[in-house]
Design a protein around this motif. Structure first.
Motif, PDB file in Angstrom:
ATOM      1  N   ARG A   1      51.668 -15.701  16.812  1.00 19.51           N
ATOM      2  CA  ARG A   1      51.722 -14.048  17.151  1.00 19.51           C
ATOM      3  C   ARG A   1      50.437 -13.585  17.090  1.00 19.51           C
ATOM      4  O   ARG A   1      49.756 -13.769  16.082  1.00 19.51           O
ATOM      5  CB  ARG A   1      52.513 -13.339  16.153  1.00 19.51           C
TER       6      ARG A   1
ATOM      7  N   GLU B   1      45.196  -4.995  25.890  1.00 16.16           N
ATOM      8  CA  GLU B   1      45.688  -6.156  26.297  1.00 16.16           C
ATOM      9  C   GLU B   1      46.120  -5.859  27.727  1.00 16.16           C
ATOM     10  O   GLU B   1      46.151  -4.755  28.328  1.00 16.16           O
ATOM     11  CB  GLU B   1      47.042  -7.002  25.788  1.00 16.16           C
TER      12      GLU B   1
ATOM     13  N   VAL C   1      49.066 -10.605  17.102  1.00 19.68           N
ATOM     14  CA  VAL C   1      48.995  -9.580  15.983  1.00 19.68           C
ATOM     15  C   VAL C   1      48.391 -10.306  14.529  1.00 19.68           C
ATOM     16  O   VAL C   1      47.950  -9.634  13.789  1.00 19.68           O
ATOM     17  CB  VAL C   1      50.138  -8.680  16.005  1.00 19.68           C
ATOM     18  N   ASP C   2      48.968 -11.401  14.310  1.00  8.89           N
ATOM     19  CA  ASP C   2      48.720 -12.135  13.168  1.00  8.89           C
ATOM     20  C   ASP C   2      47.211 -12.670  12.885  1.00  8.89           C
ATOM     21  O   ASP C   2      46.823 -13.033  11.811  1.00  8.89           O
ATOM     22  CB  ASP C   2      49.667 -13.173  12.611  1.00  8.89           C
TER      23      ASP C   2
ATOM     24  N   LYS D   1      42.323 -11.587  21.284  1.00 13.93           N
ATOM     25  CA  LYS D   1      43.229 -12.557  20.547  1.00 13.93           C
ATOM     26  C   LYS D   1      43.424 -13.655  21.385  1.00 13.93           C
ATOM     27  O   LYS D   1      43.550 -14.857  20.599  1.00 13.93           O
ATOM     28  CB  LYS D   1      44.671 -11.792  19.963  1.00 13.93           C
TER      29      LYS D   1
ATOM     30  N   THR E   1      40.280 -10.626  13.896  1.00 15.65           N
ATOM     31  CA  THR E   1      39.613 -10.326  15.153  1.00 15.65           C
ATOM     32  C   THR E   1      38.099 -11.289  15.002  1.00 15.65           C
ATOM     33  O   THR E   1      37.991 -11.781  13.756  1.00 15.65           O
ATOM     34  CB  THR E   1      39.170  -9.170  15.094  1.00 15.65           C
TER      35      THR E   1
END
Length: 795
Positions: A734, A633, A736-737, A659, A740
């Motif tokens: 979020r 990122e 991360v949740d 993301k 991909t």
């Protein structure tokens, strides 16, 4: 029903004296009830009505001048008619102000707080229906939480607003009825332009009439009120950080009164003083034919060359002859054609000599070349006939003056053009070589955070086009060749000498996209090869002109089909699912399988182009960023893209990653499934956007209600439900949740994979938006209608 149509207005007038102006929790109003709301001074009445000139027995909830319900000043459910007179207006135990029919909910006007506070609705003498809630304080005052003035229909009463509320997203404008007896939204709208300080009437987006600039507080340039009516008006406009709007008050003998007759925008586009339309016409829009602003506010627009300013449609009885028969309009359009649509279609067809606009509903057209024969007996049904007037004779002296002016102007233009041509040729010779060397030289990507190895920076197979060839291919960038326009500038269709069709993206000097972004897009697209990415053929640079040359996409962009009520019928579920898969494959290539990891940062419907087979291609890489493969990122102070598609971490903190594109893909997928824009939700108490609306339906186990109604016959419900589920996973708060793009494609194509339950997305309600943080970003610019705003940085 015939008896009800005749005697219902008389029945309402007789009951007005015994009615209340307030509806409390538990109270009900219905069609057959003898109770309804009447304002304190009995100026206005609220209740259910059947349009006297309508073609059905459907009823509506409306507000009208007491004793005269023939044309209400406000209609609550104009696009949701109630059958069988089953409508009921009530405030339920939760404080929700709702219209019910047949035991179910037709529409919620206001969603209650579900508390012990008392909620009431009151009809004021201004014609405004307000909902208030009890506030727990010492002075016993109530809080106003909803009002009908915030949702105008076709009538502007004194004290109402036309404009926009930037804080709430409300857009105050008038929309005419579909016809004299059908309240559903029609072709004409009227709104306020705060930049030019004038009222604008549009027909399906095209400007037909403007009021001209506001002159003081009494008149507009094309609206003169003094001496034309028993009422005069006091005009005013307000511009603040939160609101920009126009309003007016009525004056009688120079004294302000509580209520006036109101301005009515009728189904023909005309604006009348609602109390006496024969005495005072504010705007005669049905006399605008696109030739000139002849002192009455009519505007100029593109017209067929076969029409002249001396032609008009007139409603006449008679016919051309006994042989010719009218030709009906195409049946697939007939349900959406109003009278003004029939007129526009006939006007734009050089063979059309007459039309009738109530054909079930739709149009009938006459194409006879015979002379029209007037029937003065009244035995024939009238229709609109194209009549021609003789132009006034021009004096010989005036004619010679015009000839001399034309010759003089032509001479000056020729001399000036010759001088410009010689100067341009000289400049081309001097700097042409430098321009070409700059374009074909190895282009190094400029990035404040990352750099790419030198051997990766060559632009391969990039063709440099001659500027004169591009001018010839686009017919000098004519309006007929224009495909569209975005923040970067216009896009034109072109055809090279060898017959190859191209799309020319001409970067506007005002777009903010400089040499860095221009080189960035050239380098990125020229080296990317994928079936779902738009193909760059070359570029052209001449002086300040910067152009990118792409392969031509026959079907334009996805939003051209998805948000058009007629064109979207071509997007069956099979095609939409194919488009979703193609976009996902293109993003996966950018994130994982190209030689560089690329974050697009501006994924939205208008950046998805469609080829002749409706296959999607991702375009517009001016905002893209390159990552090294081991970088996850990055952070930037230059937030670019379109709000509504931005992930929360990017919009608030400037953090972006793969993301970020996944979030945008989730929003895009919901728009494809529903056929609705993400930013089309502006109600004060409802969800903030499409994501919030879908999340509410998901929690009610009713997510399939978001499906575009056009897909009802073609969709695979299990497949569509999986797309909705996957979309909610992509827009989780979020990063991360979120899955991909590899996970997305696997879950799209494999129905056996069990999807996890989604968590609450970001920005689902208005309280979730941190307004103060957004206002600190200097790059943000609000659009005029307050619906969406786009960060223009880097474009």
């Amino acid at each position: 029903m015939f008896i009800i149509r005749i005697f219902f207005p008389i029945f309402l007038a007789s009951l007005a004296s015994s009615s209340s102006d307030t509806l409390k929790q538990g109270d009900e109003l219905n069609f057959s009830s003898s109770t309804f709301l009447v304002s304190a001074q009995k100026v206005f009445t609220l209740g259910f009505f059947i349009p006297p000139e309508g073609s059905s027995d459907d009823s509506f909830l409306g507000i009208w001048y007491s004793g005269n319900p023939n044309h209400p000043v406000w209609v609550a459910n104009r696009d949701k008619p109630i059958a069988n007179n089953s409508g009921v207006l009530t405030i339920d135990s939760t404080g929700t102000f709702v219209i019910r029919h047949n035991g179910g909910v037709l529409m919620e006007l206001y969603h209650g707080p579900n508390s012990t506070n008392s909620t009431i609705a009151t009809l004021l003498d201004t014609g405004n229906l307000v909902v208030t809630e009890e506030v727990n304080n010492n002075n016993g005052s109530n809080k106003r939480v909803w009002e009908s003035f915030d949702y105008p229909t076709d009538t502007l009463l004194p004290g109402m607003k036309l404009g926009v509320n930037h804080r709430t997203g409300l857009n105050w404008s008038l929309t005419a009825w579909f016809s004299q007896g059908i309240p559903s939204p029609g072709a004409f709208t009227m709104d306020w332009d705060p930049n030019t300080r004038q009222l604008i009437v549009r027909r399906r987006g095209l400007i037909y009439w403007t009021s001209g600039a506001l002159l003081g507080d009494k008149d507009f340039e094309f609206i003169k009120t003094d001496g034309n009516s028993n009422f005069n008006y006091n005009f005013s406009y307000v511009t603040t950080k939160d609101e920009e709007y126009f309003t007016y008050s009525s004056l009688v003998n120079d004294q302000k009164v509580a209520s006036g007759r109101g301005w009515l925008l009728n189904y023909l586009g005309n604006v009348y003083d609602g109390g006496d339309r024969d005495k005072y016409v504010i705007a005669q829009v049905d006399q605008c034919y696109g030739f000139s602003s002849d002192g009455g506010g009519c505007q100029v627009w593109e017209k067929p060359k076969c029409r002249t300013r001396y032609q008009r449609f007139e409603n006449r009885s008679g016919g051309f002859n006994d042989v010719d028969r009218p030709q009906p309009a195409r049946s697939d359009y007939s349900k959406s054609l109003g009278l003004s649509d029939c007129r526009a279609m006939c006007w734009n067809n050089c063979n059309c000599t007459g039309f009738k606009g109530d054909y079930a509903p739709g149009c009938l057209f006459w194409t006879s070349k015979k002379e029209f024969q007037q029937d003065n007996t009244g035995a024939t049904v009238p229709f609109f006939v194209l009549m021609s007037e003789q132009p006034p004779p021009e004096s010989p002296r005036k004619k010679w003056i015009w000839i001399l002016i034309v010759v003089a102007v032509a001479f000056v233009v020729v001399v000036f053009s010759l001088l410009c041509f010689l100067r341009t040729r000289r400049n081309i010779r001097l700097r042409g070589e430098d321009d070409l060397n700059e374009l074909v030289a190895p282009i190094r990507y400029v990035d404040t955070n990352h750099e790419v190895e030198n051997d990766e920076n060559k632009v391969n197979n990039l063709q440099v086009f001659n500027f004169e060839d591009i001018v010839a291919a686009t017919n000098s960038f004519s309006s007929e060749n224009k495909l569209g326009e975005g923040g970067f500038g216009p896009v034109y269709k072109g055809k090279l000498i060898d017959g190859c069709e191209i799309a020319v993206k001409q970067l506007s000097r005002r777009s903010g996209q400089g040499v860095v972004e221009f080189k960035n897009e050239i380098m990125l697209i020229a080296r990317l090869q994928h079936v779902n990415l738009v193909r760059l053929l070359g570029c052209c640079l001449k002086g300040n002109e910067k152009m990118l040359i792409y392969e031509y996409m026959l079907n334009k962009s996805l939003d051209f089909f998805l948000f058009d009520p007629i064109q979207k019928e071509q997007l069956t579920w099979e095609k939409r699912f194919n488009i979703i898969q193609g976009i996902a494959q293109g993003l996966l290539y950018l994130h994982k399988y190209s030689r560089l990891k690329i974050i697009h940062r501006d994924m939205k419907v208008s950046n998805i182009l469609l080829d002749e087979n409706m296959n999607p291609k991702i375009s517009d890489f001016g905002m893209a960023r390159i990552f090294k493969q081991n970088v996850l990122e990055a952070n930037t102070e230059r937030v670019v893209g379109t709000y509504g598609y931005m992930a929360p971490e990017y919009a608030m903190e400037g953090i972006f990653s793969v993301k970020t594109d996944v979030y945008s893909f989730g929003v895009l997928m919901l728009e494809i499934v529903s056929g609705q824009k993400n930013n089309s939700f502006h109600h004060l108490s409802g969800p903030l956007n499409l994501v919030g609306y879908v999340w509410e339906l998901w929690n009610k186990n009713a997510a399939l209600e978001i499906m575009d109604p056009i897909l009802r016959d073609s969709c695979v419900s299990q497949q569509l439900m999986r797309c909705i589920h996957l979309s909610l996973l992509c827009v989780e708060d979020r990063a991360v949740d979120r899955p991909t793009m590899s996970d997305v494609i696997s879950m799209l194509n494999n129905g056996n994979i069990v999807l996890p339950l989604p968590k609450k997305p970001a920005f689902v309600s208005r309280s979730d938006v941190v307004e103060e943080d957004l206002q600190q970003r200097k790059s943000e610019k609000y659009s005029i209608n307050g619906v969406s705003f786009t960060a223009m940085d880097g474009r």
